[in-house]
Motif scaffolding. Structure first.
Motif, PDB file in Angstrom:
ATOM      1  N   SER A  36      26.276 -50.473  69.014  1.00 56.83           N
ATOM      2  CA  SER A  36      26.006 -49.039  68.922  1.00 56.83           C
ATOM      3  C   SER A  36      26.055 -48.650  67.453  1.00 56.83           C
ATOM      4  O   SER A  36      26.523 -49.430  66.623  1.00 56.83           O
ATOM      5  CB  SER A  36      27.051 -48.240  69.721  1.00 56.83           C
ATOM      6  OG  SER A  36      28.147 -47.919  68.897  1.00 56.83           O
ATOM      7  N   PRO A  37      25.587 -47.441  67.130  1.00 53.54           N
ATOM      8  CA  PRO A  37      25.678 -46.990  65.737  1.00 53.54           C
ATOM      9  C   PRO A  37      27.121 -46.999  65.216  1.00 53.54           C
ATOM     10  O   PRO A  37      27.349 -47.098  64.015  1.00 53.54           O
ATOM     11  CB  PRO A  37      25.115 -45.565  65.796  1.00 53.54           C
ATOM     12  CG  PRO A  37      24.172 -45.590  66.950  1.00 53.54           C
ATOM     13  CD  PRO A  37      24.828 -46.506  67.960  1.00 53.54           C
ATOM     14  N   ALA A  38      28.108 -46.935  66.114  1.00 49.89           N
ATOM     15  CA  ALA A  38      29.515 -46.967  65.697  1.00 49.89           C
ATOM     16  C   ALA A  38      29.972 -48.372  65.325  1.00 49.89           C
ATOM     17  O   ALA A  38      31.055 -48.553  64.773  1.00 49.89           O
ATOM     18  CB  ALA A  38      30.400 -46.418  66.814  1.00 49.89           C
ATOM     19  N   GLY A  39      29.154 -49.395  65.663  1.00 48.94           N
ATOM     20  CA  GLY A  39      29.511 -50.772  65.351  1.00 48.94           C
ATOM     21  C   GLY A  39      29.168 -51.701  66.504  1.00 48.94           C
ATOM     22  O   GLY A  39      28.679 -51.258  67.547  1.00 48.94           O
ATOM     23  N   ASP A  40      29.417 -52.977  66.280  1.00 53.01           N
ATOM     24  CA  ASP A  40      29.162 -54.006  67.289  1.00 53.01           C
ATOM     25  C   ASP A  40      30.488 -54.693  67.599  1.00 53.01           C
ATOM     26  O   ASP A  40      31.260 -54.988  66.697  1.00 53.01           O
ATOM     27  CB  ASP A  40      28.195 -55.076  66.764  1.00 53.01           C
ATOM     28  CG  ASP A  40      26.839 -54.506  66.404  1.00 53.01           C
ATOM     29  OD1 ASP A  40      26.515 -53.399  66.872  1.00 53.01           O
ATOM     30  OD2 ASP A  40      26.114 -55.177  65.661  1.00 53.01           O
ATOM     31  N   ASP A  41      30.708 -54.968  68.871  1.00 47.61           N
ATOM     32  CA  ASP A  41      31.933 -55.670  69.237  1.00 47.61           C
ATOM     33  C   ASP A  41      31.768 -56.285  70.615  1.00 47.61           C
ATOM     34  O   ASP A  41      30.769 -56.041  71.295  1.00 47.61           O
ATOM     35  CB  ASP A  41      33.136 -54.711  69.187  1.00 47.61           C
ATOM     36  CG  ASP A  41      34.447 -55.424  68.893  1.00 47.61           C
ATOM     37  OD1 ASP A  41      34.479 -56.672  68.893  1.00 47.61           O
ATOM     38  OD2 ASP A  41      35.453 -54.732  68.670  1.00 47.61           O
ATOM     39  N   GLU A  42      32.766 -57.071  70.989  1.00 47.91           N
ATOM     40  CA  GLU A  42      32.739 -57.771  72.264  1.00 47.91           C
ATOM     41  C   GLU A  42      33.967 -57.437  73.082  1.00 47.91           C
ATOM     42  O   GLU A  42      35.072 -57.393  72.537  1.00 47.91           O
ATOM     43  CB  GLU A  42      32.759 -59.286  72.037  1.00 47.91           C
ATOM     44  CG  GLU A  42      31.408 -59.915  72.034  1.00 47.91           C
ATOM     45  CD  GLU A  42      31.495 -61.429  72.236  1.00 47.91           C
ATOM     46  OE1 GLU A  42      30.426 -62.023  72.300  1.00 47.91           O
ATOM     47  OE2 GLU A  42      32.597 -61.981  72.330  1.00 47.91           O
ATOM     48  N   ALA A  43      33.769 -57.255  74.368  1.00 51.48           N
ATOM     49  CA  ALA A  43      34.883 -57.078  75.296  1.00 51.48           C
ATOM     50  C   ALA A  43      34.881 -58.250  76.261  1.00 51.48           C
ATOM     51  O   ALA A  43      33.837 -58.584  76.830  1.00 51.48           O
ATOM     52  CB  ALA A  43      34.743 -55.761  76.062  1.00 51.48           C
ATOM     53  N   VAL A  44      36.026 -58.886  76.395  1.00 48.66           N
ATOM     54  CA  VAL A  44      36.141 -60.059  77.268  1.00 48.66           C
ATOM     55  C   VAL A  44      37.194 -59.785  78.339  1.00 48.66           C
ATOM     56  O   VAL A  44      38.335 -59.445  78.020  1.00 48.66           O
ATOM     57  CB  VAL A  44      36.533 -61.309  76.439  1.00 48.66           C
ATOM     58  CG1 VAL A  44      36.604 -62.530  77.346  1.00 48.66           C
ATOM     59  CG2 VAL A  44      35.547 -61.538  75.313  1.00 48.66           C
ATOM     60  N   PHE A  45      36.778 -59.915  79.584  1.00 47.83           N
ATOM     61  CA  PHE A  45      37.687 -59.659  80.711  1.00 47.83           C
ATOM     62  C   PHE A  45      37.824 -60.912  81.555  1.00 47.83           C
ATOM     63  O   PHE A  45      36.841 -61.621  81.807  1.00 47.83           O
ATOM     64  CB  PHE A  45      37.125 -58.523  81.588  1.00 47.83           C
ATOM     65  CG  PHE A  45      37.086 -57.199  80.895  1.00 47.83           C
ATOM     66  CD1 PHE A  45      38.188 -56.363  80.884  1.00 47.83           C
ATOM     67  CD2 PHE A  45      35.936 -56.783  80.223  1.00 47.83           C
ATOM     68  CE1 PHE A  45      38.157 -55.136  80.236  1.00 47.83           C
ATOM     69  CE2 PHE A  45      35.890 -55.562  79.566  1.00 47.83           C
ATOM     70  CZ  PHE A  45      37.014 -54.743  79.579  1.00 47.83           C
ATOM     71  N   ASN A  46      39.051 -61.171  81.992  1.00 50.51           N
ATOM     72  CA  ASN A  46      39.319 -62.283  82.909  1.00 50.51           C
ATOM     73  C   ASN A  46      39.449 -61.749  84.330  1.00 50.51           C
ATOM     74  O   ASN A  46      39.991 -60.668  84.554  1.00 50.51           O
ATOM     75  CB  ASN A  46      40.650 -62.953  82.545  1.00 50.51           C
ATOM     76  CG  ASN A  46      40.607 -63.564  81.167  1.00 50.51           C
ATOM     77  OD1 ASN A  46      39.875 -64.515  80.930  1.00 50.51           O
ATOM     78  ND2 ASN A  46      41.394 -63.010  80.261  1.00 50.51           N
ATOM     79  N   LEU A  47      38.967 -62.543  85.269  1.00 49.83           N
ATOM     80  CA  LEU A  47      39.099 -62.224  86.681  1.00 49.83           C
ATOM     81  C   LEU A  47      39.528 -63.495  87.401  1.00 49.83           C
ATOM     82  O   LEU A  47      39.099 -64.579  87.027  1.00 49.83           O
ATOM     83  CB  LEU A  47      37.750 -61.806  87.282  1.00 49.83           C
ATOM     84  CG  LEU A  47      36.995 -60.651  86.673  1.00 49.83           C
ATOM     85  CD1 LEU A  47      35.559 -60.687  87.172  1.00 49.83           C
ATOM     86  CD2 LEU A  47      37.643 -59.359  87.068  1.00 49.83           C
TER      87      LEU A  47
END
Ligand SMILES: [Cu+2]
Length: 125
Positions: free
Chosen positions: A112-123
């Motif tokens: 997004s214009p606010a930045g780039d990042d990653e979210a990682v979730f475990n299940l």
């Protein structure tokens, strides 16, 4: 009990939280199955909510979805896609399927214009 096919148990301290800061802290991300729950082997949707650390919804993000089973060295059996922005930073992710029980990872690349990042979730299921 029969022995499993060589699969190891997930780490005992596995983070199963469904709401967390993204890897670099650019966003707060949370996930939930759109229907509230899901069944192994069934195609279903998730809702990913993206906010800035101050709680402002991120309305203009591009989301890419990846994942798999770390213990089995395989990816997702489908290619889930973010198909709609539902408002207030909520994004529908369609086409998710978990075709076996065990430890799964869902990874969201958020741009997004606010930045780039990653979210990682475990299940685990
Ligand atoms: Cu597997």
């Amino acid at each position: 009990m029969m022995a499993m096919h060589g699969s190891s148990a997930p780490p005992a301290d596995l983070d199963l939280s469904r709401s967390k800061a993204t890897e670099k802290g650019v966003f707060l991300a949370s996930v939930e199955p759109e229907a509230g729950s899901f069944k192994q082997g069934e195609l279903h949707s998730w809702v990913l909510t993206v906010k800035k650390p101050d709680g402002t919804p991120v309305e203009d993000a591009t989301i890419a979805v990846d994942g798999g089973m770390p213990d089995h060295n395989h990816g997702l059996p489908t290619s889930p896609q973010a198909t709609a922005h539902l408002g207030e930073g909520r994004y529908r992710v369609e086409g998710v399927k978990f075709n076996m029980g065990g430890w799964w990872v869902l990874r969201f690349a958020i741009s997004s214009p606010a930045g780039d990042d990653e979210a990682v979730f475990n299940l685990t299921l």
